[in-house]
Enzyme design. Structure first.
Site, PDB file in Angstrom:
ATOM      1  N   ARG A  19       0.671  -1.510  -0.368  1.00  0.00           N
ATOM      2  CA  ARG A  19      -0.305  -0.274   0.043  1.00  0.00           C
ATOM      3  C   ARG A  19       0.893   1.293   0.352  1.00  0.00           C
ATOM      4  NH1 ARG A  19       1.228   2.185   3.512  1.00  0.00           N
ATOM      5  NH2 ARG A  19       0.482   4.065   3.145  1.00  0.00           N
ATOM      6  N   GLY A  20      -0.123   2.025  -0.291  1.00  0.00           N
ATOM      7  CA  GLY A  20       1.416   3.455  -0.152  1.00  0.00           C
ATOM      8  C   GLY A  20       1.417   4.190  -1.686  1.00  0.00           C
ATOM      9  N   ALA A  22       3.798   5.420  -3.649  1.00  0.00           N
ATOM     10  CA  ALA A  22       5.846   5.004  -4.152  1.00  0.00           C
ATOM     11  C   ALA A  22       5.572   3.888  -4.586  1.00  0.00           C
ATOM     12  CB  ALA A  22       6.080   5.617  -3.195  1.00  0.00           C
ATOM     13  N   ARG A  62      -6.595  -1.287  -8.094  1.00  0.00           N
ATOM     14  CA  ARG A  62      -6.144   0.510  -7.373  1.00  0.00           C
ATOM     15  C   ARG A  62      -6.793   1.616  -8.310  1.00  0.00           C
ATOM     16  NH1 ARG A  62      -3.939   1.112  -1.315  1.00  0.00           N
ATOM     17  NH2 ARG A  62      -6.591   2.279  -1.160  1.00  0.00           N
ATOM     18  N   CYS A 127      -2.398   9.317   7.833  1.00  0.00           N
ATOM     19  CA  CYS A 127      -1.789   8.466   6.887  1.00  0.00           C
ATOM     20  C   CYS A 127      -0.513   7.655   6.844  1.00  0.00           C
ATOM     21  CB  CYS A 127      -2.495   8.410   5.406  1.00  0.00           C
ATOM     22  SG  CYS A 127      -2.620   6.996   4.239  1.00  0.00           S
ATOM     23  N   ASP A 196      -1.403  10.966  -3.363  1.00  0.00           N
ATOM     24  CA  ASP A 196      -1.552   9.557  -3.864  1.00  0.00           C
ATOM     25  C   ASP A 196      -2.066  10.090  -5.493  1.00  0.00           C
ATOM     26  OD1 ASP A 196      -3.264   8.912  -1.607  1.00  0.00           O
ATOM     27  OD2 ASP A 196      -2.680   7.192  -2.839  1.00  0.00           O
ATOM     28  N   ASN A 206      -5.879  12.696  -1.683  1.00  0.00           N
ATOM     29  CA  ASN A 206      -4.953  11.826   0.206  1.00  0.00           C
ATOM     30  C   ASN A 206      -5.770  10.958   0.440  1.00  0.00           C
ATOM     31  OD1 ASN A 206      -2.363  10.830   0.870  1.00  0.00           O
ATOM     32  ND2 ASN A 206      -3.117  11.922   2.634  1.00  0.00           N
ATOM     33  N   LYS A 232       3.177  11.624  -8.541  1.00  0.00           N
ATOM     34  CA  LYS A 232       2.223  11.054  -8.445  1.00  0.00           C
ATOM     35  C   LYS A 232       0.810  12.671  -8.603  1.00  0.00           C
ATOM     36  CE  LYS A 232       3.707   8.760  -5.127  1.00  0.00           C
ATOM     37  NZ  LYS A 232       3.980   9.906  -3.273  1.00  0.00           N
TER      38      LYS A 232
END
Ligand code: RUB
Length: 314
Positions: A19-20, A22, A62, A127, A196, A206, A232
């Protein structure tokens, strides 16, 4: 044929084991590399078709973090050669150079972001963002003392990952529930978050809750800093497209038993939200810091021709 590594990576991204933004991008590039290495395609055309299929499989996991399609685009666009062997080598090379760029970008933006942090500053996080924490790390490496108020970040509690990382670096951490955010703004010097996706008008997409925090921060006079490498930047927004906000499983919000007990209310679980540019003070990238309204110039320079989808079937 989509290879096993690609399937596993796609599953891990969808389930948020990976996740995340990057980290997702890096995993996607790794997976394409492994697809190339394992390929037994008999012709260059078959090899390219396999790579496109693998990219589509990863793309469908996603929808919000643009780093994912940007990573896939990078590898597919750098496929070169007239033989399967040459194409395979170019995929490996592209994935390697993608990883290098990602790491370098994070280091460089960290240094830039650290310049905004003074010795003794307290940051509030939301987050878990590796780009945001790169700024804290660079400040710590410069010998600055930094403290953090870490928002829990419901429903998946990514604040726990942030707290753990900061504690490993020796940063004093105060953990709060999301609803206490405004109260603690009086005690912090910066709101520091990642992204994101960043839209052409400077809006920041985000983790859900970022916009509420940014609005409160503006009201309290606390600067909002968004750490986001140029991966991003969302090229489709240059041509009027909006960024899709992922709706995740409702059980992340309310377990089935609880939901039943409450009389089966409707539940919605958007994973991200949009913070308008007027609530953001600076977007820190590896190419410097930008007021959100001017990020479009950088986006045009880097992704002006970037709305193609090389994974679509030819
Ligand atoms: C993660 C999230 C992060 C950004 C930036 O959401 O919103 O703030 O992805 O992270 P999720 P990074 O946990 O749903 O993936 O700076 O590491 O790219």
């Amino acid at each position: 044929m989509v290879n096993e590594d690609v399937r596993t990576t796609a599953e891990d991204i969808a389930e948020m084991e990976i996740r995340g933004a990057a980290t997702i991008a890096r995993a996607a590039a790794d997976a394409l590399e492994s697809q190339a290495e394992a390929s037994d395609a008999e012709s260059p055309a078959a090899f390219r078709a396999e790579m496109r299929e693998a990219a589509r499989h990863l793309r469908d996991t996603r929808p919000t973090a643009v780093s994912l399609p940007n990573a896939l685009r990078y590898v597919l666009r750098n496929l070169e050669g007239e033989t399967v062997r040459a194409l395979r080598a170019s995929a490996t090379e592209a994935a390697e150079s993608f990883r290098d760029q990602l790491e370098r970008a994070q280091d460089d933006l960290g240094e830039i972001g650290a310049n905004r942090l003074r010795d003794g500053d307290v940051v509030m996080t939301h987050c878990h963002s590796t780009d945001a924490l790169a700024c804290v790390k660079a400040a710590l490496d410069d010998g600055k003392h930094i403290e953090a108020v870490v928002k829990e970040t419901r429903p998946r509690k990514q604040g726990h990952i942030t707290a753990e990382q900061l504690r490993e670096w020796g940063v004093p951490v105060t953990m709060i529930v999301d609803n206490a955010g405004r109260r603690y703004l009086d005690e912090v010097d910066h709101v520091l978050v990642g992204a994101d996706s960043i839209a052409a008008d400077g809006s920041v997409i985000n983790k859900v809750g970022t916009s509420m925090l940014a609005v409160s921060a503006r009201e309290r006079g606390v600067p909002v800093m968004v750490a986001a490498q140029t991966l991003k930047l969302h090229p489709d927004t240059l041509t009027g497209h909006t960024v899709e906000i992922e709706m995740r499983d409702e059980t992340e919000v309310l377990a089935d038993d609880d939901r039943k007990r409450l009389g089966n209310p409707d539940v919605e679980n958007p994973a991200f939200d949009v913070t308008p540019p007027r609530y953001v003070d600076a977007i820190v990238t590896e190419r410097g810091q930008f007021p959100p309204e001017s990020i479009v110039t950088l986006m045009r320079e880097l992704y002006g021709d970037g709305t193609t989808e090389p994974w679509t079937e030819e």
